[in-house]
Design an enzyme around this catalytic site. Structure first.
Site, PDB file in Angstrom:
ATOM      1  CG  HIS A  53      11.229 -10.661   5.062  1.00  0.00           C
ATOM      2  ND1 HIS A  53      10.804 -11.941   4.821  1.00  0.00           N
ATOM      3  CD2 HIS A  53      11.618 -10.180   3.863  1.00  0.00           C
ATOM      4  CE1 HIS A  53      10.934 -12.221   3.528  1.00  0.00           C
ATOM      5  NE2 HIS A  53      11.425 -11.162   2.922  1.00  0.00           N
ATOM      6  CG  ASN A 102      11.215 -15.241   0.152  1.00  0.00           C
ATOM      7  OD1 ASN A 102      11.423 -14.924   1.316  1.00  0.00           O
ATOM      8  ND2 ASN A 102      11.179 -14.362  -0.832  1.00  0.00           N
ATOM      9  CG  HIS A 159      25.008 -10.279   4.565  1.00  0.00           C
ATOM     10  ND1 HIS A 159      24.516  -9.901   3.333  1.00  0.00           N
ATOM     11  CD2 HIS A 159      26.309  -9.893   4.575  1.00  0.00           C
ATOM     12  CE1 HIS A 159      25.478  -9.327   2.636  1.00  0.00           C
ATOM     13  NE2 HIS A 159      26.585  -9.313   3.363  1.00  0.00           N
TER      14      HIS A 159
END
Ligand code: HDE
Length: 710
Positions: free
Chosen positions: A80, A153, A344
């Site tokens: 990413h 995603n 995170h």
């Protein structure tokens, strides 16, 4: 939020700005200084011994400026790396009290600030936006209970089932290590070797080779949390949940040919699209959806709900839309915001908890670990974009780049010298869901994860014929680039497990043997929600190229352009040269793009204005004909009025009934090509054209001889 976008959105000021964002500086009306605050008299010449002499070591300004520059880069993300961010806010539709105690999901009047970072996975920071890849869709909610990150995603499943294989799949898909080729692509031997050696990838590869992996825009992508989480209410009652983002503009994709061309012509296509949309006030909106499974139903499905290579079909577990996110402010500084933002999966707030999904469990370690290296130490939560709006108080101290100056002698717990401050809050502090776990330690995978193919078949069954063709073509490209013939043959055999016809088609394009055994899993169901044909379709915010030259019919141009703009469709006037064009009545129109600065692939549709002189000139331009034939190839809406139709006939617009009658004024629409001659006004034409634009693409054109666009 700046004043202008505030006016555009009509929304109250973002709380994050007003309270905390005094670190945004524009340096207006200031004097240049060093980092020590010493004013600088000249920053264009270094200090030298004589005008033509050597530079002196004592030039502290030169050394500071150069040293800072030399240290400007930080390691890019391993995956990413290429991303683009924007600010916005989230609002829940109604209190979610029964499901979760998460505060930001209780009060519909509260606007929770968010920062979203969209990304590709495989390419380096400087790679192209439109490559075939999964897109990241990571959202940081700055809630009053602390930061919550939904690191999602645009594909609802993943390549692997256990996080311990993540380094393997990433090594396989990244450029091959001996020669760093290919960039940002899955079309090479190591990835496909990994695929055929690890059949749990089958389902994900189907999605990766589908149109989902070449989105038209970040604004037209779904987001999926992929992993199974839990929502926990204030009674301590938990339910399994999957998170979804549903774009208000629907889910739409490019064709593969466009994606490849855009990678060269406009490698920033997606980031530009988002940046410009927000600047124009076309704020992207996404609804937050949840799928809920009661704890008692954990084993009620024909797949394991903890297996991240499976999605929960929407017709089996419906998606409940619970709120909406609006992105309404561009970042001020790419590095400070998009590059330094640290997501995170472990950033959760009370009311949101984890499941035992083995991919999620591994992610909970990896994200924190990766930030420590990338952002140079344990204090990255103090970087502005990562700072919570909730107060932060603890006994953590020191480390690289500590920003806060923590006062006093006490930095431990429990303490008596400071009455044990900061004190744990038993009532409101985060309580982990008390799932019972008693088991043997084993390095094993659950038997319930063994079915690698059924949902791949379900996905295939759900595709329209056009979507299926695109997948087959993608196999031909991706596996066609594999050098090892044995791997190619194994791809055929592996995907024969998904569907026999698919495998035969793959084999044909690759020059491989068709599968020896009958194919398929026996799954005959389909899941309508996964096909993009069933998505929301609308014309708003689309981009249209208007082709014109001097002598265009002004009345037509004005009426059609006004109608398009009235429908919030954006128009560029494209001509051979930039500058003013004069119409048949002497009125002028500015060509803001020429063939050098634009290309058909940058637009959703093309319109050719009439006017004999204009069209006669256009007919001499190869670029104008290419504009039309490429738009036809890419199944895009094409509009033409009066003489403009002649350009269509000259370009490759074949097999379509275009209006060529000398009289009558009926609007013709055939496969997304909209035309009219001899009309006294162009409103009916404009409405038909807008309707064609709202359909996104007219895939039936792909069946015309030699015109496959995938
Ligand atoms: Fe990530 N992932 N990932 N991932 N991921 C990272 O964290 C990782 C997975 C996702 O815009 C890294 O900050 C492991 C699934 C996004 O900054 C790293 C596994 C999903 C982003 C990492 C996965 C994602 C990342 C690299 C399990 C979809 C970009 C840089 C095997 C739900 C966030 C970083 C941004 C980034 C690890 C799988 C989404 C290395 C171990 C599944 C959107 O920590």
């Amino acid at each position: 939020m700046d004043n202008q976008s505030q006016q555009n959105s009509g929304t109250p000021k973002d709380p994050k700005d007003s309270q905390l964002e005094n670190f945004r500086v524009d340096h207006k009306n200031t004097k240049l200084t060093t980092d020590q605050g010493v004013k600088v008299s000249n920053t264009d010449d270094s200090l030298k011994a004589g005008e033509r002499g050597p530079t002196l070591m004592e030039d502290f300004h030169f050394r500071e400026k150069m040293t800072h520059f030399d240290h400007e880069r930080i390691p890019e993300r391993v995956v990413h790396a290429r991303g683009f961010g924007a600010h916005g806010y989230f609002q829940v539709y109604e209190p979610m009290t029964e499901l979760t105690k998460a505060k930001f999901l209780q009060d519909p009047s509260v606007k929770t600030p968010v920062f979203v970072r969209f990304s590709t996975v495989v390419g380096s920071r400087g790679s192209a936006d439109t490559v075939r890849d999964v897109r990241g869709f990571a959202t940081k909610f700055y809630t009053e209970d602390g930061n919550y990150d939904l690191v999602a995603n645009n594909i609802p499943i993943f390549f692997i089932q256990d996080a311990i294989k993540f380094p393997d799949v990433v090594h396989a898909i990244k450029p091959e290590p001996h020669n760093e080729i290919p960039q940002a692509s899955a079309a090479h031997d190591t990835l496909w070797d990994f695929v055929v050696s690890n059949t749990e990838t089958a389902h994900m590869m189907m999605w990766l080779l589908s149109d989902r992996a070449i989105p038209r825009s970040f604004r037209m992508m779904e987001g999926f949390g992929v992993n199974t989480f839990r929502l926990v209410n204030d009674q301590g009652q938990a339910r399994f949940v999957k998170f979804h983002w549903k774009p208000k503009l629907g889910v739409h994709s490019l064709t593969w040919d466009e994606a490849q061309k855009l990678a060269g012509k406009d490698p920033d296509f997606h980031r530009k699209d988002l940046w410009e949309a927000i600047n124009m006030g076309d704020y992207p909106e996404y609804e937050l959806g949840i799928q809920i499974v009661e704890e008692k139903d954990e084993f009620a499905f024909d797949f394991d709900i903890l297996d991240p290579t499976k999605f929960w079909p929407e017709e089996v577990v419906p998606v409940k839309l619970i709120g909406k996110m609006t992105l309404n402010r561009n970042q001020d500084n790419f590095f400070a915001e998009t590059e330094q933002v640290a997501f995170h999966t472990g950033n959760v707030v009370p009311g949101i908890d984890f499941s035992n999904d083995p991919l999620l469990q591994g992610r909970l370690f990896s994200y924190l670990d990766t930030q420590l290296l990338r952002l140079g130490g344990p204090n990255f939560h103090e970087i502005p974009i990562n700072r919570p709006v909730a107060p932060v108080n603890n006994n953590q101290r020191d480390g690289f780049h500590r920003m806060s100056i923590d006062k006093g002698a006490v930095s431990y717990s429990k303490n008596s010298l400071r009455s044990n401050d900061p004190k744990p809050d038993e009532m409101n502090g985060y309580q982990h869901y008390m799932e019972k776990v008693e088991a043997q330690k084993v390095r094993m995978r659950s038997q319930s994860f063994q079915d690698h193919f059924s949902q791949a078949t379900l996905f295939w069954n759900s595709m329209t014929p056009a979507e299926k063709q695109h997948i087959i073509k993608a196999f031909h490209f991706e596996v066609g680039n594999v050098k090892d013939k044995q791997i190619k043959q194994r791809v055929v055999e592996m995907f024969n497990n998904v569907d026999g016809e698919l495998a035969k088609e793959i084999a044909k394009g690759l020059g491989m043997n068709p599968p020896a055994n009958p194919g398929g899993t026996g799954v005959t169901k389909s899941s309508p929600a996964v096909s993009q044909e069933n998505t929301i379709k609308m014309a708003q915010t689309r981009k249209v190229a208007v082709l014109a030259e001097n002598g265009f019919t002004n009345k037509e141009a004005v009426e059609v352009i006004n109608a398009l703009e009235g429908a919030n469709i954006h128009v560029d006037i494209v001509s051979k040269n930039l500058g003013m064009l004069t119409g048949d009545d002497g009125e002028q129109l500015e060509a803001n793009k020429n063939y050098a600065t634009s290309s058909e692939v940058m637009y959703d549709a093309v319109y050719v204005v009439g006017g004999q002189q204009s069209v006669t000139t256009l007919l001499t331009h190869k670029d104008a004909k290419n504009f039309i034939s490429d738009a036809f190839l890419h199944a895009k809406p094409i509009g033409a009025t009066n003489e403009g139709i002649d350009l269509l006939s000259e370009a490759d617009v074949q097999g379509v009934a275009i209006a060529d009658m000398e009289s009558g004024s009926a609007v013709f629409t055939d496969m997304g090509v909209v035309t009219v001659r001899n009309a006294s006004d162009f409103s009916a034409f404009a409405q038909e054209f807008i309707q064609a634009i709202s359909q996104h693409r007219h895939w039936m054109r792909e069946n015309i001889d030699g015109k496959m666009s995938g």
